[in-house]
Design an enzyme around this catalytic site. Structure first.
Site, short mmCIF file in Angstrom:
data_model
loop_
_atom_site.label_atom_id
_atom_site.label_comp_id
_atom_site.label_asym_id
_atom_site.label_seq_id
_atom_site.Cartn_x
_atom_site.Cartn_y
_atom_site.Cartn_z
N LEU A 127 -1.48 5.69 1.30
CA LEU A 127 -0.33 6.44 1.41
C LEU A 127 0.82 5.66 2.06
CD1 LEU A 127 -2.01 9.59 3.09
CD2 LEU A 127 -1.21 9.68 0.97
N ASP A 128 2.12 6.25 1.74
CA ASP A 128 3.16 5.47 2.58
C ASP A 128 2.86 5.40 4.05
OD1 ASP A 128 4.17 5.22 0.13
OD2 ASP A 128 5.79 6.80 0.28
N ARG A 129 3.74 4.32 4.65
CA ARG A 129 3.51 4.18 6.07
C ARG A 129 3.68 5.48 6.81
NH1 ARG A 129 3.54 0.71 10.28
NH2 ARG A 129 5.03 1.07 12.11
N THR A 166 3.69 8.73 5.70
CA THR A 166 3.10 9.96 5.21
C THR A 166 1.65 10.01 5.60
OG1 THR A 166 4.35 9.55 3.13
CG2 THR A 166 2.27 10.81 3.04
#
Length: 296
Positions: free
Chosen positions: A136-138, A140
């Site tokens: 996951l993105d930082r 998110t």
């Protein structure tokens, strides 16, 4: 920690089959067999060591003991609390908070999920490398799947290629939606002026996103989303392209007045256990829902 192993009782249909063929049918590759042979693993039949040319008999007990993995020396172990949703010998499911990278980067070399996992492994005497399956993105939040060894990671990778690991996201998007659900099909590529930002562009990679409006609030909608492809920033790019950037997503035109980072959460993870062959579903609540409910 004991070495990861798999065990089978040989059925009549596999009588007189070579171990090599039997293991191939159970997704154990030549590379894995080489690793077992030369790096401390074992192939046992009825507790006696055998080679891959051995022909199996009915009711034989075949056991594969995989080599002990060595943790990466370059990954710093850190004592960071983890919200573990599920754990067994094969895998871990973690609820990742926002502001935590999945793996270290040049901009954020410490305090990642991988650093936290390494610390957790050390504290619990788990001698394994870090095998993160779903990232996951930082900023998110949500469910992340981690394999505890390279063989299980390989099985999960095969499942990902077949789209057999299903992730459902929840998000807050700006504006009023005129339709209750929809599909966005638009190719995504890197923006020429940025090394981070993506955009919809004709020469990009095919991308397809489904969305459903759970609740429409004044100028903000609570959405459920799922993906048919896995492009970088796919949900964020597609929602901005639709004219509904995610709340808090400054990179793609969202406002931070309501929320300080992109309001995006992986809320559900569904797949079949690669070893036990049982269906599993995990769910967590999006952290931004309480705030939005209080506001409206």
């Amino acid at each position: 920690m004991k070495q990861f192993s798999l065990k089978w009782i040989i059925q009549p249909e596999d009588h007189h089959k070579e171990i090599k063929q039997y293991l191939k049918e159970h997704h154990i590759s030549k590379r894995a067999l080489t690793d077992i042979k030369f790096n401390g693993g074992k192939i046992l039949v009825n507790r006696c060591e055998q080679n891959v040319r051995y022909r199996l008999q009915k009711q034989d007990v075949l056991e594969i003991i995989f080599p002990q993995e060595q943790p990466s020396e370059s990954l710093l172990a850190e004592d960071i609390s983890l919200e573990i949703i599920y754990e067994d010998e094969s895998m871990i499911v973690i609820n990742k908070p926002p502001y935590m990278s999945t793996i270290p980067s040049r901009e954020h070399p410490r305090s990642s999920l991988a650093n936290a996992l390494m610390g957790y492994y050390q504290r619990h005497s788990i001698n394994a490398a870090i095998h993160i399956v779903t990232r996951l993105d930082r900023n998110t939040s949500g469910l992340v799947l981690v394999a505890k060894n390279r063989f299980v990671h390989h099985l999960f990778s095969q499942m990902q290629q077949k789209r057999d690991i299903h992730r459902t996201y929840e998000a807050l998007a700006e504006g009023q939606f005129t339709e209750e659900n929809g599909i966005i099909e638009a190719p995504i590529g890197r923006k020429e002026t940025s090394i981070i930002e993506r955009e919809v562009r004709s020469d990009g990679q095919y991308a397809r996103t489904h969305f459903e409006v759970i609740q429409q609030y004044p100028n903000v909608a609570h959405l459920k989303l799922w993906l048919d492809t896995g492009r970088t920033h796919q949900i964020r790019v597609h929602m901005a392209y639709l004219g509904h950037p995610l709340v808090g997503d400054e990179l793609y035109g969202g406002s931070i007045e309501l929320y300080p980072h992109q309001a995006l959460h992986c809320s559900q993870l569904t797949f079949v256990h690669p070893i036990e062959n049982k269906p599993l579903t995990f769910h967590t609540k999006a952290p931004f829902l309480d705030k939005i409910m209080q506001m409206f």
